[in-house]
Design a protein around this motif. Sequence first.
Motif, PDB file in Angstrom:
ATOM      1  N   THR A 244       0.813  -1.207   0.000  1.00  0.00           N
ATOM      2  CA  THR A 244       0.000   0.000   0.000  1.00  0.00           C
ATOM      3  C   THR A 244       0.848   1.258   0.000  1.00  0.00           C
ATOM      4  OG1 THR A 244      -1.370  -1.309   1.431  1.00  0.00           O
ATOM      5  CG2 THR A 244      -2.100   0.897   0.992  1.00  0.00           C
TER       6      THR A 244
ATOM      7  N   MET B  26     -12.142   4.336   0.868  1.00  0.00           N
ATOM      8  CA  MET B  26     -10.981   3.637   1.410  1.00  0.00           C
ATOM      9  C   MET B  26     -11.293   2.963   2.733  1.00  0.00           C
ATOM     10  SD  MET B  26      -7.922   6.168   0.526  1.00  0.00           S
ATOM     11  CE  MET B  26      -7.174   6.121  -1.071  1.00  0.00           C
TER      12      MET B  26
ATOM     13  N   PHE C  10      -6.320  -0.259   2.971  1.00  0.00           N
ATOM     14  CA  PHE C  10      -5.965   1.150   3.026  1.00  0.00           C
ATOM     15  C   PHE C  10      -5.758   1.651   4.445  1.00  0.00           C
ATOM     16  CE2 PHE C  10      -7.974   1.669  -1.281  1.00  0.00           C
ATOM     17  CZ  PHE C  10      -6.808   2.039  -1.894  1.00  0.00           C
TER      18      PHE C  10
ATOM     19  N   VAL D 160      -3.987  10.090   2.505  1.00  0.00           N
ATOM     20  CA  VAL D 160      -5.357  10.067   1.993  1.00  0.00           C
ATOM     21  C   VAL D 160      -5.685  11.400   1.332  1.00  0.00           C
ATOM     22  CG1 VAL D 160      -7.777   9.876   2.652  1.00  0.00           C
ATOM     23  CG2 VAL D 160      -6.113   8.355   3.674  1.00  0.00           C
TER      24      VAL D 160
END
Lengths: 92, 275
Positions: free
Chosen positions: B140, B248, B254, B262
């Motif tokens: 991620t 998300m 996430f 973000v």
Amino acid sequence: MVNKTFKQKSIACHLLETGKVLPFKSEEKPELMPVWDKDLCARCALCYVYCPDAAISRQEDGYFDVDMNLCKGCGICHRECWFGAVTMQEAD
Amino acid sequence: MDRYSVFVPKLLPETELFSPENRSCPGCGQAAAIRIIGKAVEDHRRYPYGISNVEMHTSAFPYKQWELTQAKKPGGTSLKLDAKKIFAMAGESGSFDDGIRMLTEAKKQGKSFIYICLFNEAGIERHREVPLNGYHPDGTKSFIRRLHDMKNLIDRAKAISPDFMATACPSHPFDLVDKVKKTLDCRGISFLAVFVPCPTGCSYDPAQSLNSGRLAVETGFFPLYQIEHGSFRITVSAQSVPRVSEYMKLQPSFVMLSPDEVKKVQDAVDKNTTQ
């Protein structure tokens, strides 16, 4: 020994006829199954449209039911129903 | 009055070209998309038989999931010729390998060509040919880095300037049906990018699969639009645009992202949607 042509031989012991293949049947059964509440169901067919596995079919009375041989218990019909008519219950 | 007979068969026929006994995961967005595309195409002789990521869960060797009784499978190609119209369907990696090249070649030769690209949001295979929403579950952190050097397939397809080009998602099924029917009517080359949610790849609840697709559309991760002979039109617009963080939040992959990151994603999405 009998001489066979290519078309007469089975392929990988599965395909005995050319052009024919097997349908896939899963032996695993889902833990949850959808159940319709006919009082809340508006017969809008959204569950039928959204089901990825085409397990939901229309009954003669216009309401919907599931074929548990095809259902994978994902719960999309429960999530997408606008009227809350579909609940997920434990399968037998 | 029987609502079913009024509502659904006008838009969707009851025939199933994609057999329900498929090997997809529960809640597979790709299976939902293929099923709806099959309903829109109606005639099984026009349906593609693709060798791609679609093939993986539909046609492992002794089994089949396509109701192709009369059509023959062309050997070694993912194309099917019928009525002078070529119909191809593939995933995003295959589209980068061959699809874009085929589109340019078809444009050059003046053929009638339909290309449907199924975008898997997860990228279970590790590749970089992904649009804005691409990331890998166990990488991620690299998502932010990849935001800067992404190769956007949709932009590349747009550069070829097809006669009809659209994006669609199975969370909006009737929009998808309309667009598939438009590609069938289009005489030139047409490109359709379909966003398919993947609950296994992104590790969320299968019941939220199509909701995830809907959020991706409404937040602007994957806006639904069409370009028909150069005229651009947004086909699905949300009444209230949710923040990307809602999309998300649905996906556990996430969780690693910090609020600053973000916000970077939100800025990128805003920049993309205002263009």
